[in-house]
Write a protein that holds these residues in place. Structure first.
Motif: not given
Length: 292
Positions: A85, A282-283, A244-245, A279, A61-62
């Motif tokens: 994903s 959003g990954d 992107p979380q 990419r 995660s971020l």
């Protein structure tokens, strides 16, 4: 659960300029057409001459969480971090397709209760393409699964231990081996006890990997196991998906930068060089090579 990034290509944003590596010292290369549709530029991993090459693969995660506590993540493991994903599963499948062995800890096994550690499990519609690429590369039909457990705390009915075409080696301690001896494992499972202590040393694990004849091992965690291997200076590359979380949870989470209160590198000062960025939606897919 419906995943994100379904069918999206892993777009190459940047790649470091590198000196050509002799073909005999690499695994991979251009992908077959059915696989190249989502991954331009090919995938090659440099192989060491003196020992098996070990690469890690994680999704984070971020805020750096790579795994939740087992009781909280029984449904999905890394999928809980990636938001299931599809692009992350595709990256993982490509790495499994190249690997001779896939190394996981007992906690990772328990979280993925129905999981089988091969490429086809992640992308079943491409099973034929993965099989053809492995055959073209001269690899066995399936990578060997190596499960690391100090205590021998495993469920012999786990799906990943009972796929008859997937060889499994359980690496454990003498105490763990005694416990495992009482369980009804399938014929494809072999128990190997190393050392006399209460843990499985990274060096002993390396020797088990070497004993299979493997030249490329993929470690999928968990973070404690990966930290042990990294501190022993045995990790050559890291493939890291940045999802992107933000998890924002508590100390039961396992974070990428810390294993049992110390950084992966600890005081050893291991630095990595970023070698490519991809990419999908959003990954971000980051690839690092570790310095010697």
């Amino acid at each position: 659960m419906t995943g994100r990034s379904e069918g999206l290509p892993l777009e190459l944003l940047w790649s470091a300029a590198e000196d050509p590596i002799p073909e005999a010292d690499t695994r991979g290369g251009p992908l077959p057409p059915d696989l190249a549709k989502r991954f331009e530029g090919g995938l090659s991993i440099s192989l060491k001459a003196d020992r098996p090459t070990i690469v890690g693969n994680f999704v984070s995660s971020l805020d750096g969480v790579v795994a939740l506590g087992e009781s909280e993540a029984n449904s999905g493991g890394g999928g809980e971090i990636s938001g299931f994903s599809d692009a992350d599963r595709y990256m993982m499948a490509l790495l499994r397709c190249l690997a001779d062995v896939v190394v996981v800890g007992a906690g990772t096994l328990r979280v993925g209760r129905r999981h089988v550690w091969n490429a086809a499990h992640l992308q079943p519609e491409l099973a034929g393409a993965f099989a053809a690429w492995r055959s073209e590369l001269g690899l066995t039909p399936q990578p060997t699964t190596i499960v690391v457990t100090a205590r021998g705390d495993l469920d012999a009915t786990h799906s990943g231990l009972n796929a008859p075409d997937v060889p499994v080696i359980v690496v454990t301690t003498q105490t763990g081996a005694a416990r495992l001896a009482a369980l009804p494992f399938s014929p494809n499972v072999r128990i190997e006890a190393v050392g006399e202590g209460s843990r499985v040393p990274a060096g002993a694990l390396l020797e088990v990997i070497r004993g299979t004849g493997a030249r490329l091992a993929l470690c999928e965690g968990g973070p404690h196991l990966f930290g042990e291997i990294l501190r022993a200076r045995l990790v050559d590359e890291l493939f890291l998906t940045l999802a992107p979380q933000v998890i924002g949870r508590d100390a039961t989470d396992h974070r990428l930068g810390f294993v049992e209160g110390t950084s992966f590198g600890g005081g050893h000062g291991r630095w990595a060089t970023l070698s490519s960025i991809r990419r999908a939606d959003g990954d971000l897919f980051l690839r690092y090579r570790f310095e010697l």
